[in-house]
Design an enzyme around this catalytic site. Structure first.
Site, mmCIF file in Angstrom:
data_model
loop_
_atom_site.group_PDB
_atom_site.id
_atom_site.type_symbol
_atom_site.label_atom_id
_atom_site.label_comp_id
_atom_site.label_asym_id
_atom_site.label_seq_id
_atom_site.Cartn_x
_atom_site.Cartn_y
_atom_site.Cartn_z
ATOM 1 N N GLU A 19 -0.880 1.526 -1.334
ATOM 2 C CA GLU A 19 0.128 1.830 -0.316
ATOM 3 C C GLU A 19 -0.370 1.503 1.087
ATOM 4 O OE1 GLU A 19 1.734 5.529 2.207
ATOM 5 O OE2 GLU A 19 0.948 6.014 0.219
ATOM 6 N N ARG B 27 -5.619 0.412 7.055
ATOM 7 C CA ARG B 27 -5.382 -0.172 5.732
ATOM 8 C C ARG B 27 -5.016 -1.650 5.836
ATOM 9 N NH1 ARG B 27 -3.153 4.073 1.244
ATOM 10 N NH2 ARG B 27 -4.674 5.716 1.685
ATOM 11 N N SER C 42 5.026 3.754 3.990
ATOM 12 C CA SER C 42 6.116 4.498 3.352
ATOM 13 C C SER C 42 7.270 4.560 4.332
ATOM 14 C CB SER C 42 5.677 5.919 2.978
ATOM 15 O OG SER C 42 4.846 5.919 1.847
ATOM 16 N N ARG D 180 -9.218 6.194 3.065
ATOM 17 C CA ARG D 180 -8.647 7.530 3.268
ATOM 18 C C ARG D 180 -9.554 8.299 4.232
ATOM 19 N NH1 ARG D 180 -4.747 9.909 0.242
ATOM 20 N NH2 ARG D 180 -5.039 8.365 -1.396
ATOM 21 N N ARG E 78 -5.417 13.907 9.660
ATOM 22 C CA ARG E 78 -5.032 14.597 8.431
ATOM 23 C C ARG E 78 -6.267 15.163 7.759
ATOM 24 N NH1 ARG E 78 -0.604 10.350 5.812
ATOM 25 N NH2 ARG E 78 0.856 10.411 7.551
#
Length: 430
Positions: free
Chosen positions: A349, A391, A352, A277, A262
């Site tokens: 987070e 994560r 999801s 990130r 990403r």
């Protein structure tokens, strides 16, 4: 992708649902294009009928020797042919405009989704596990002495630039163990089918799951047109692209461990320290393809599958339902699972879990044959992290850190680490 018939039937309701996502009314523009398209198609049909009638009459005029009528009909046929071509071209152009407009719009939130504009408006469903009481001040993952030597940002920056990391030694091994543990749990306990999928896909696959055309800047494209996947959701969901599957085979449940890519175009300046990130990271991704009647129950099931990983790792977390304004574009309902990071003193987070209804299925033209032999209908699609590996590594390291700089590792991982149970303060598995 949205059903144009639903927009025709309830334009006000469509606009009201979009407004919950902060999107301006769209139905008037959509219906104008749709009306013009249908008018062009109708006019082409009328012109074609006239041409067909003339074709039947032209032979009779020729046989009768009526030269004037013969020429009139020939001229009418030629004019109709040109008119039909123009009208069909116009209808095709308007159809492309309509599809482009619909492809650029987000999914509609379900009615039970809370209103809101960002994460502050999300609603907590439950918490599990209590954050540990430290007798020292906990630090972030990259500051833990046991971790510092095995999490190399400088070398990664030399190789690739910012927002990359090179893991070595014990840290790399724990990262690998986490991915293997997640896969084994989902396959052996949750009955998901493991898949090993391509990480480069064609452009229409990205369109099918909603990453394109609107969010191209968030992903990477190769010089020959392939796209690097932002998550295994893309190849797994598109396995039914263009297919009509047997309804008796549903649900289809998959899990895959892949690298993900990403650009993080919309997150400049956020989480620049550590590996929270990154441009390249790994995820264990779950995808379900279901009958519409099964999708709500499947969403709850998938949420519990992801939560189970955190339960087994003994990590505190909370689960929230995202408000309408905070959901991803393709989702109708999303549960975020947020793990406790003591170094940040915050829940962040880690997964999801989203149900997309038939939004992706319409883009992919993915259908199923009902068991009762009825008309094929669109499947429902769901996706979710089970979990983001990097994560999860962060959470394991931060929650397991000790005052002497070592890290105690969750018991469920010991078997994947040759019986080793901790990373010593000097970075060794012991």
């Amino acid at each position: 992708m949205h059903d144009i018939r639903l927009i025709r039937d309830d334009p006000a309701g469509f606009d009201a649902a979009l407004s919950r996502r902060g999107v301006a009314p769209q139905s008037e523009a959509i219906l104008q294009i749709d009306s013009d398209r249908r008018a062009a198609i109708k006019a082409a049909e009328v012109a074609q009928a006239a041409a067909n009638q003339a074709a039947k009459q032209v032979g009779a005029a020729k046989a009768k020797g009526d030269e004037d009528e013969f020429q009139r009909l020939r001229t009418l046929m030629a004019d109709s042919k040109a008119q039909i071509a123009d009208l069909n071209a116009k209808a095709k152009e308007l159809d492309a405009q309509l599809n482009a407009h619909l492809l650029g719009l987000p999914n509609l939130p379900y009615a039970d989704i809370p209103d809101g504009v960002d994460e502050a408006d999300n609603v907590e469903l439950h918490r599990r596990g209590a954050p540990r009481n430290f007798d020292f001040t906990p630090v972030e993952h990259y500051e833990i002495p046991a971790v510092a030597g095995g999490m190399d940002f400088e070398t990664a920056a030399k190789l690739s630039g910012s927002r990359f990391v090179m893991l070595t030694g014990a840290v790399a091994r724990v990262h690998r163990a986490l991915a293997q543990f997640m896969l084994d749990t989902h396959v052996d306990e949750h009955d998901l089918t493991e898949a090993n999928v391509p990480v480069m896909v064609r452009e229409d696959m990205m369109v099918g799951t909603g990453q394109l055309p609107k969010f191209g800047e968030d992903s990477y494209q190769t010089t020959n047109g392939w796209w690097l996947i932002p998550t295994a959701e893309v190849p797994l969901t598109n396995t039914v692209n263009g297919d009509t599957v047997d309804g008796a085979t549903l649900p289809l449940r998959y899990v895959a461990h892949t690298p993900c890519f990403r650009s993080e175009a919309g997150s400049a300046g956020r989480d620049t320290s550590g590996m929270l990130r990154q441009h390249q990271f790994e995820k264990v991704e779950m995808v379900s393809i279901t009958h519409p009647d099964q999708s709500d129950a499947e969403h709850e099931r998938m949420t519990r599958c992801a939560e189970t990983i955190l339960d087994k790792l003994e990590l505190p977390y909370r689960t929230v339902v995202l408000c309408a304004g905070d959901m991803g574009a393709g989702a109708s309902r999303t549960h975020d699972i947020e793990v406790w990071l003591p170094g940040q003193n915050a829940y962040r987070e880690i997964s999801s879990i989203s149900t997309c209804g038939d939004y992706q299925a319409r883009r992919m033209n993915a259908r199923f044959k009902p068991a009762d032999g009825g008309k094929p209908a669109f499947v429902h699609t769901l996706n979710g992290s089970g979990l983001a590996v990097g994560r999860t590594l962060i959470a394991v390291l931060e929650n397991g850190q000790q005052a002497d700089g070592s890290v105690h590792l969750p018991a469920v991982l010991h078997g994947y680490l040759g019986g080793k149970s901790q990373i010593s303060e000097n970075g060794l598995l012991i």
